[in-house]
Design an enzyme around this catalytic site. Sequence first.
Site, PDB file in Angstrom:
ATOM      1  N   THR A   1       0.809  -1.218   0.000  1.00  0.00           N
ATOM      2  CA  THR A   1       0.000   0.000   0.000  1.00  0.00           C
ATOM      3  C   THR A   1       0.849   1.278   0.000  1.00  0.00           C
ATOM      4  OG1 THR A   1      -1.442   1.272   1.484  1.00  0.00           O
ATOM      5  CG2 THR A   1      -0.120  -0.392   2.519  1.00  0.00           C
ATOM      6  N   ASP A   2       0.219   2.373  -0.439  1.00  0.00           N
ATOM      7  CA  ASP A   2       0.890   3.685  -0.380  1.00  0.00           C
ATOM      8  C   ASP A   2       1.017   4.179   1.062  1.00  0.00           C
ATOM      9  OD1 ASP A   2      -1.842   4.175   0.058  1.00  0.00           O
ATOM     10  OD2 ASP A   2      -1.986   5.851  -1.352  1.00  0.00           O
ATOM     11  N   GLU A   3       0.243   3.580   1.985  1.00  0.00           N
ATOM     12  CA  GLU A   3       0.199   4.103   3.356  1.00  0.00           C
ATOM     13  C   GLU A   3       1.532   3.934   4.087  1.00  0.00           C
ATOM     14  OE1 GLU A   3      -3.357   3.503   5.597  1.00  0.00           O
ATOM     15  OE2 GLU A   3      -4.567   3.187   3.810  1.00  0.00           O
TER      16      GLU A   3
ATOM     17  N   TYR B   1      -1.956  -0.552  10.947  1.00  0.00           N
ATOM     18  CA  TYR B   1      -2.084  -1.199   9.631  1.00  0.00           C
ATOM     19  C   TYR B   1      -0.853  -0.908   8.784  1.00  0.00           C
ATOM     20  CZ  TYR B   1      -3.338  -1.620   4.675  1.00  0.00           C
ATOM     21  OH  TYR B   1      -3.325  -1.922   3.334  1.00  0.00           O
TER      22      TYR B   1
ATOM     23  N   LYS C   1       2.164  -3.376   7.394  1.00  0.00           N
ATOM     24  CA  LYS C   1       2.442  -3.576   5.962  1.00  0.00           C
ATOM     25  C   LYS C   1       3.892  -3.179   5.661  1.00  0.00           C
ATOM     26  CE  LYS C   1       0.094  -4.656   2.969  1.00  0.00           C
ATOM     27  NZ  LYS C   1      -0.240  -5.997   2.402  1.00  0.00           N
TER      28      LYS C   1
HETATM   29  P1  NAD Z   1      -9.508  -7.423   1.943  1.00  0.00           P
HETATM   30  O1  NAD Z   1      -9.496  -7.133   3.404  1.00  0.00           O
HETATM   31  O2  NAD Z   1     -10.728  -7.131   1.157  1.00  0.00           O
HETATM   32  O3  NAD Z   1      -9.144  -8.955   1.678  1.00  0.00           O
HETATM   33  C1  NAD Z   1      -8.139  -9.621   2.380  1.00  0.00           C
HETATM   34  C2  NAD Z   1      -8.312 -11.110   2.153  1.00  0.00           C
HETATM   35  O4  NAD Z   1      -7.242 -11.768   2.845  1.00  0.00           O
HETATM   36  C3  NAD Z   1      -9.626 -11.660   2.729  1.00  0.00           C
HETATM   37  O5  NAD Z   1     -10.231 -12.542   1.812  1.00  0.00           O
HETATM   38  C4  NAD Z   1      -9.181 -12.406   3.973  1.00  0.00           C
HETATM   39  O6  NAD Z   1     -10.000 -13.514   4.301  1.00  0.00           O
HETATM   40  C5  NAD Z   1      -7.788 -12.853   3.592  1.00  0.00           C
HETATM   41  N1  NAD Z   1      -6.931 -13.074   4.774  1.00  0.00           N
HETATM   42  C6  NAD Z   1      -6.792 -12.235   5.843  1.00  0.00           C
HETATM   43  N2  NAD Z   1      -5.952 -12.792   6.740  1.00  0.00           N
HETATM   44  C7  NAD Z   1      -5.545 -13.977   6.211  1.00  0.00           C
HETATM   45  C8  NAD Z   1      -4.695 -15.006   6.680  1.00  0.00           C
HETATM   46  N3  NAD Z   1      -4.082 -14.913   7.864  1.00  0.00           N
HETATM   47  N4  NAD Z   1      -4.524 -16.107   5.897  1.00  0.00           N
HETATM   48  C9  NAD Z   1      -5.154 -16.217   4.703  1.00  0.00           C
HETATM   49  N5  NAD Z   1      -5.979 -15.272   4.220  1.00  0.00           N
HETATM   50  C10 NAD Z   1      -6.171 -14.165   4.956  1.00  0.00           C
HETATM   51  O7  NAD Z   1      -8.252  -6.615   1.373  1.00  0.00           O
HETATM   52  P2  NAD Z   1      -8.070  -5.931  -0.055  1.00  0.00           P
HETATM   53  O8  NAD Z   1      -8.654  -4.576   0.005  1.00  0.00           O
HETATM   54  O9  NAD Z   1      -8.493  -6.878  -1.104  1.00  0.00           O
HETATM   55  O10 NAD Z   1      -6.489  -5.781  -0.075  1.00  0.00           O
HETATM   56  C11 NAD Z   1      -5.661  -6.815  -0.603  1.00  0.00           C
HETATM   57  C12 NAD Z   1      -4.202  -6.401  -0.455  1.00  0.00           C
HETATM   58  O11 NAD Z   1      -3.986  -5.170  -1.142  1.00  0.00           O
HETATM   59  C13 NAD Z   1      -3.805  -6.154   0.996  1.00  0.00           C
HETATM   60  O12 NAD Z   1      -2.502  -6.649   1.165  1.00  0.00           O
HETATM   61  C14 NAD Z   1      -3.820  -4.639   1.141  1.00  0.00           C
HETATM   62  O13 NAD Z   1      -2.861  -4.227   2.093  1.00  0.00           O
HETATM   63  C15 NAD Z   1      -3.419  -4.209  -0.267  1.00  0.00           C
HETATM   64  N6  NAD Z   1      -3.929  -2.887  -0.686  1.00  0.00           N
HETATM   65  C16 NAD Z   1      -5.272  -2.594  -0.582  1.00  0.00           C
HETATM   66  C17 NAD Z   1      -5.728  -1.354  -1.047  1.00  0.00           C
HETATM   67  C18 NAD Z   1      -7.191  -1.000  -1.006  1.00  0.00           C
HETATM   68  O14 NAD Z   1      -7.547   0.148  -1.327  1.00  0.00           O
HETATM   69  N7  NAD Z   1      -8.093  -1.903  -0.664  1.00  0.00           N
HETATM   70  C19 NAD Z   1      -4.828  -0.421  -1.579  1.00  0.00           C
HETATM   71  C20 NAD Z   1      -3.468  -0.768  -1.661  1.00  0.00           C
HETATM   72  C21 NAD Z   1      -3.037  -2.009  -1.224  1.00  0.00           C
END
Ligand code: NAD
Length: 331
Positions: free
Chosen positions: A132-134, A158, A162
């Site tokens: 993430t950008d965070e 968070y 990350k």
């Molecule tokens: P999300 O919370 O919607 O999905 C996360 C998934 O990971 C879920 O299906 C959950 O069941 C699974 N999970 C959580 N803990 C787990 C574990 N211990 N073992 C196996 N599975 C596990 O998240 P997202 O929004 O889809 O984000 C996905 C990735 O992208 C993350 O790493 C997040 O940091 C990164 N990200 C998200 C955004 C955003 O805007 N949503 C932006 C930049 C980066």
Amino acid sequence: MIIVTGGAGFIGSNFILKFLSTSDENLLNLDNLSYAANLSNLAIIESNPRYSFVKMDIQNHRKVEALIKKVKPRAILNFAAESHVDRSIEGPETFINTNILGTYSLLKASLDYWKNLSKKEKEIFRFFHISTDEVFGSLNLNDEKSTEESAYKPNSPYSASKAASDHLVRAWHHTFKLPTLVSNCTNNYGPHQHEEKLIPLIITKALKNKNLPIYGDGKNIRDWLYVEDHCEAIMKILEKGKPGETYNIGGNCEKSNLEVVNKICEILDSLNPKKDGSLYREQIKFVNDRPGHDFRYSLDTSKIEYNLNWKSKESFSSGLAKTVQWYLERS
Ligand code: NAD
């Protein structure tokens, strides 16, 4: 075969749908089905013979290692994470466990597997960590955008978890030569996002005629990227990215939270006007700010644009209209 972890979540499920429709490889989705997961996101590919699902926690090193050895992936993409900043403030522990220890467990299993591959297989293999950008921390209005070289300054449990996981991935490349890739992306929006996150939260509350909560004065700024653009960037990096490198991904579309909420209200006024003639923005209610709320995130995306020829395609207006329509159809 590739393994996607966290594929039942928002971005992972969008990635799986895109990957299966554009490639002929098999894909295994490994997810522990936390509160954030929704397997119905993937209902349309459930019976696709190229898709399989395993319920597993990335922290369960023994099981993860056995699975990797069994399916012999040419890449592992780690989307699995605890991803909601507010939850990380209420209870940081699961963030430390999944984001840091879980990533460590995957790296350890991947390295053991990779070490025993043939020379050719070793060259092909990639461990891709989605981040993430965070991690770059908060910017002021006039600060330059964060580049891949900017210092990490995470402020929330968070982003700190990350950041720690990104550092582990970096170390596994530098020390053990594991062919890693890391991407740091800005805020995503689109179909299948959990209803706790800003855009789906506002749409669903608006349709239920409830208050639309905005933290503080609503001036905090985020860059927004349509989730399909993110998935295409990930496929591009997987295909062409250089092992050991990190890539920023973003929409070059900075908006304050208030602008985002007003835009959603405008779209709803036109797609689903209220019967009493009132406007959705009248439901906006400013609420106490999130503790330590970062003011602005913004990424410089020139590296992926110039080196890998990727650029976001969807405009904020068109992407948001599609997103609102998607939630409307399911309300
Ligand atoms: P999300 O919370 O919607 O999905 C996360 C998934 O990971 C879920 O299906 C959950 O069941 C699974 N999970 C959580 N803990 C787990 C574990 N211990 N073992 C196996 N599975 C596990 O998240 P997202 O929004 O889809 O984000 C996905 C990735 O992208 C993350 O790493 C997040 O940091 C990164 N990200 C998200 C955004 C955003 O805007 N949503 C932006 C930049 C980066």
